[in-house]
Design a protein around this motif. Structure first.
Motif, PDB file in Angstrom:
ATOM      1  N   SER A 241      -1.211  11.110  -3.849  1.00 23.39           N
ATOM      2  CA  SER A 241      -2.364  12.008  -3.716  1.00 23.39           C
ATOM      3  C   SER A 241      -1.870  13.450  -3.673  1.00 23.39           C
ATOM      4  O   SER A 241      -0.897  13.774  -3.000  1.00 23.39           O
ATOM      5  CB  SER A 241      -3.146  11.688  -2.443  1.00 23.39           C
ATOM      6  N   LEU A 242      -2.559  14.313  -4.389  1.00 18.79           N
ATOM      7  CA  LEU A 242      -2.099  15.684  -4.597  1.00 18.79           C
ATOM      8  C   LEU A 242      -1.859  16.430  -3.287  1.00 18.79           C
ATOM      9  O   LEU A 242      -0.821  17.072  -3.105  1.00 18.79           O
ATOM     10  CB  LEU A 242      -3.115  16.444  -5.447  1.00 18.79           C
ATOM     11  N   LEU A 243      -2.789  16.344  -2.341  1.00 17.24           N
ATOM     12  CA  LEU A 243      -2.645  17.103  -1.099  1.00 17.24           C
ATOM     13  C   LEU A 243      -1.539  16.530  -0.223  1.00 17.24           C
ATOM     14  O   LEU A 243      -0.734  17.280   0.348  1.00 17.24           O
ATOM     15  CB  LEU A 243      -3.963  17.120  -0.323  1.00 17.24           C
ATOM     16  N   TYR A 244      -1.458  15.210  -0.116  1.00 20.42           N
ATOM     17  CA  TYR A 244      -0.444  14.599   0.737  1.00 20.42           C
ATOM     18  C   TYR A 244       0.953  14.947   0.236  1.00 20.42           C
ATOM     19  O   TYR A 244       1.828  15.354   1.010  1.00 20.42           O
ATOM     20  CB  TYR A 244      -0.624  13.079   0.784  1.00 20.42           C
ATOM     21  N   TYR A 245       1.167  14.793  -1.074  1.00 15.48           N
ATOM     22  CA  TYR A 245       2.487  15.122  -1.611  1.00 15.48           C
ATOM     23  C   TYR A 245       2.774  16.609  -1.455  1.00 15.48           C
ATOM     24  O   TYR A 245       3.890  17.009  -1.107  1.00 15.48           O
ATOM     25  CB  TYR A 245       2.600  14.729  -3.081  1.00 15.48           C
ATOM     26  N   GLY A 246       1.776  17.434  -1.705  1.00 12.59           N
ATOM     27  CA  GLY A 246       1.977  18.878  -1.591  1.00 12.59           C
ATOM     28  C   GLY A 246       2.363  19.291  -0.183  1.00 12.59           C
ATOM     29  O   GLY A 246       3.292  20.089   0.006  1.00 12.59           O
ATOM     30  N   ILE A 247       1.672  18.753   0.828  1.00 18.65           N
ATOM     31  CA  ILE A 247       1.974  19.122   2.211  1.00 18.65           C
ATOM     32  C   ILE A 247       3.319  18.561   2.643  1.00 18.65           C
ATOM     33  O   ILE A 247       3.988  19.137   3.514  1.00 18.65           O
ATOM     34  CB  ILE A 247       0.857  18.647   3.164  1.00 18.65           C
ATOM     35  N   SER A 248       3.753  17.459   2.034  1.00 17.27           N
ATOM     36  CA  SER A 248       5.072  16.909   2.379  1.00 17.27           C
ATOM     37  C   SER A 248       6.191  17.873   2.025  1.00 17.27           C
ATOM     38  O   SER A 248       7.309  17.767   2.539  1.00 17.27           O
ATOM     39  CB  SER A 248       5.298  15.573   1.658  1.00 17.27           C
ATOM     40  N   ARG A 249       5.914  18.837   1.158  1.00 14.83           N
ATOM     41  CA  ARG A 249       6.921  19.797   0.708  1.00 14.83           C
ATOM     42  C   ARG A 249       6.868  21.108   1.486  1.00 14.83           C
ATOM     43  O   ARG A 249       7.646  22.009   1.205  1.00 14.83           O
ATOM     44  CB  ARG A 249       6.691  20.119  -0.779  1.00 14.83           C
ATOM     45  N   ILE A 250       5.946  21.235   2.425  1.00 16.13           N
ATOM     46  CA  ILE A 250       5.749  22.501   3.132  1.00 16.13           C
ATOM     47  C   ILE A 250       6.067  22.306   4.612  1.00 16.13           C
ATOM     48  O   ILE A 250       5.585  21.354   5.239  1.00 16.13           O
ATOM     49  CB  ILE A 250       4.300  23.002   2.972  1.00 16.13           C
ATOM     50  N   VAL A 251       6.858  23.195   5.160  1.00 14.18           N
ATOM     51  CA  VAL A 251       7.270  23.083   6.563  1.00 14.18           C
ATOM     52  C   VAL A 251       6.150  23.597   7.458  1.00 14.18           C
ATOM     53  O   VAL A 251       6.122  24.763   7.858  1.00 14.18           O
ATOM     54  CB  VAL A 251       8.576  23.866   6.823  1.00 14.18           C
ATOM     55  N   ILE A 252       5.200  22.719   7.751  1.00 16.10           N
ATOM     56  CA  ILE A 252       4.120  23.001   8.694  1.00 16.10           C
ATOM     57  C   ILE A 252       3.900  21.754   9.549  1.00 16.10           C
ATOM     58  O   ILE A 252       4.437  20.688   9.251  1.00 16.10           O
ATOM     59  CB  ILE A 252       2.810  23.417   7.990  1.00 16.10           C
ATOM     60  N   LEU A 253       3.080  21.883  10.578  1.00 10.11           N
ATOM     61  CA  LEU A 253       2.927  20.795  11.542  1.00 10.11           C
ATOM     62  C   LEU A 253       1.912  19.738  11.119  1.00 10.11           C
ATOM     63  O   LEU A 253       1.858  18.653  11.705  1.00 10.11           O
ATOM     64  CB  LEU A 253       2.478  21.367  12.896  1.00 10.11           C
TER      65      LEU A 253
END
Length: 567
Positions: free
Chosen positions: A131-143
């Motif tokens: 899923s676009l959002l899940y994969y995208g957030i997996s690459r960003i250092v946030i909580l």
């Protein structure tokens, strides 16, 4: 619905667990260290743990040495562990987030497998990962990824426990839910407990299973939750009397009910975010909702009705809750995506793949792919109309749009053609592969979509100047800069989110106005200033003396008082 308390065919289970873990490890880790840290979030969530390691103080979070109480410490501790093991670099910075995203997929797989069927577990895991959002957030250092996974674990372990026969294993799952809640609380505060608790509470009320209250309110689980959550909150409050009000009132209440953080969006904001974030599975999601509503109207019984009600409630609650908030950011609805993945895994398995030759299944699959085609064409049009970021080289933007158009169009049409040829399994597999390829290429381009980073300038100067040389950021604070420099920086004419910390202790040696900045510049033998192009003239008029531009990265200038050879 009753769930089996044992693993059916353990060899097959562990085989698929290993295969998915290896494939998704490579998928999530691809080029993880290529892109520089984005400002402000990635820089902030790497600098705080760096300062913890350097100071040895893991109790009080500090950003650029200033007290920073917006979030609890668990993610900082995870980041510090990664840095201690692998050093200060961009891959180590993203490793904890990648690992937790992988854990989220594995949790989805395990519970899909145990609570419904092996195929649902496999499908749900792959749907979530692609899923676009899940994969995208997996690459960003946030909580948000970390708290989402803990919320997922809390809901699914509690649901698993409540749906099991009474016994020791049931109590184990319920206690595990409290552990996940505690970890979520230590990651992002009260929502780590309140969101899964609210969802489970409403689910129990909807099902009218009053006996579940007694099972859910497990004394051992409650004690373990308190034992995990209270110590840090108590100790940091004793050490910092100003913590409790800012953390519990300002961060948990005021920011939700007011626009104090200037993150206001309209009520409907998360609807298009959910639709786009679920790409390329949104066509299936629309058809699954239609089938679910049809089953409710016809009062059809399903052995998984209770679980489906939970997933539907879970998705709706997350979207509705954060839609009410006056502070909205895209990652807030990430906790809804594991539920959506399990929902879709069940729908595809139950209504399409379980009877692929059935006309109803063929029709559902065909319409799902047709909706995917329409939505993909819409995304392509939007992507083609969007302007390039000003700092993106035009040839990269043009080539990127062409390749993304090909990937999205191919990922929509090829699976549709395959299902027309009566190959539904191959069609689903083709969609998964296309989604992976699209996500990987978008990740490859992601460096050009974020704000220009100070990484190149910081690394160029890091070993060229002594620790005594003042480094001043003029009217802005690139939060990744101290991480790359390995030291705090001075800030002139900017407070931002450091305002609270600077108000409770004296930080005038690091944060000051332009008059002090000019004085430091003139009395120092050597000084370095980082300034953006829109503040360049203000800097020139402030110091009123010669200087040397020793580096530039897009709109960011690095200025030295003395000539500096960076070769």
């Amino acid at each position: 619905m009753q769930c089996s308390p044992i693993i059916i065919n353990p060899k097959r289970f562990y085989f698929w667990l290993s295969i998915l873990f290896l494939i998704l490890s490579a998928f999530f880790s691809f080029e993880a260290g290529k892109r520089p840290l984005a400002s402000p979030d990635e820089g902030r969530y790497c600098e705080i743990p760096r300062e913890m390691l350097e100071s040895g103080n893991y109790l009080t979070p500090r950003l650029n040495t200033v007290k920073y109480f917006e979030k609890p410490p668990l993610f900082y501790w995870m980041q510090a562990t990664s840095f201690q093991a692998f050093g200060y670099n961009d891959f180590a910075a993203r490793l904890a987030n990648i690992f937790i995203a992988l854990v989220g997929c594995m949790i989805t797989f395990v519970f899909g497998w145990h609570m419904v069927s092996p195929r649902v577990g496999i499908l749900s895991c792959l749907i979530l990962a692609t899923s676009l959002l899940y994969y995208g957030i997996s690459r960003i250092v946030i909580l948000d990824m970390t708290v989402s996974v803990f919320i997922t674990g809390a809901i699914l372990t509690m649901a698993r426990g409540l749906l099991m026969p009474t016994g020791r294993l049931q109590k184990t799952f319920v206690v595990a839910s409290y552990v996940f809640c505690a970890l979520g609380f230590l990651t992002k505060g009260v929502i780590g407990f309140s969101i899964p608790g609210s969802i489970i509470l409403i689910w129990i009320l909807v099902n009218r299973q009053w006996g579940w209250f007694r099972t859910a309110l497990n004394p051992i689980g409650i004690l373990i939750f308190l034992a995990l959550v209270i110590p840090w909150h108590a100790l940091v409050s004793l050490k910092n009397p100003e913590f409790a009000y800012f953390y519990f009132i300002h961060e948990h209440i005021i920011r939700l009910v007011t626009q104090s953080h200037q993150r206001y969006q309209p009520f409907w904001f998360f609807i298009p975010i959910f639709i786009g974030g679920l790409f390329p599975w949104i066509g299936f999601f629309v058809m699954s909702l239609k089938e679910y509503i049809l089953c409710l109207r016809q009062k059809l019984n399903s052995p998984y009705k209770s679980l489906l009600n939970l997933l539907c409630l879970w998705i709706g609650f997350i979207i509705f809750l954060f839609s009410l908030s006056q502070s909205k950011l895209i990652p807030y609805i990430l906790p809804a995506f594991p539920a959506a993945a399990l929902w879709l895994g069940h729908f595809i398995n139950e209504h399409i793949l379980s009877a692929p030759s059935d006309q109803s299944a063929k029709r559902l699959l065909d319409r799902s792919f047709q909706l995917n085609i329409l939505l993909s064409l819409g995304l392509i049009v939007v992507g083609l109309l969007l302007p390039f970021p000003s700092h993106m080289p035009s040839h990269i933007g043009t080539n990127g749009k062409i390749i993304i158009t090909i990937l999205i169009a191919g990922g929509a049409f090829i699976p549709w053609v395959l299902q027309k040829k009566k190959m539904p399994y191959v069609a689903i597999l083709a969609l998964i592969i296309a989604a992976m390829a699209t996500n990987l290429y978008l990740n490859h381009l992601s460096e050009h979509f974020q704000r220009p980073s100070s990484r190149a300038l910081a690394l160029a100067i890091k070993d060229k100047i002594s620790p005594e040389v003042p480094i001043i950021c003029f009217e802005f604070y690139p939060q990744e800069l101290p991480f790359y420099l390995g030291r705090p920086v001075m800030i002139s004419g900017w407070l931002g989110e450091l305002a609270f910390g600077a108000s409770v202790e004296d930080k005038t040696d690091l944060i000051f106005d332009h008059t002090v900045a000019a004085k430091i510049w003139h009395i120092s033998k050597q000084a370095i200033v980082f300034v953006r192009d829109d503040n360049f003239e203000a800097f020139r008029s402030t110091i009123k003396s010669p200087f040397h531009i020793v580096g530039q990265h897009f709109n960011l200038f690095m200025i030295s008082k003395l000539p500096l050879d960076l070769e």
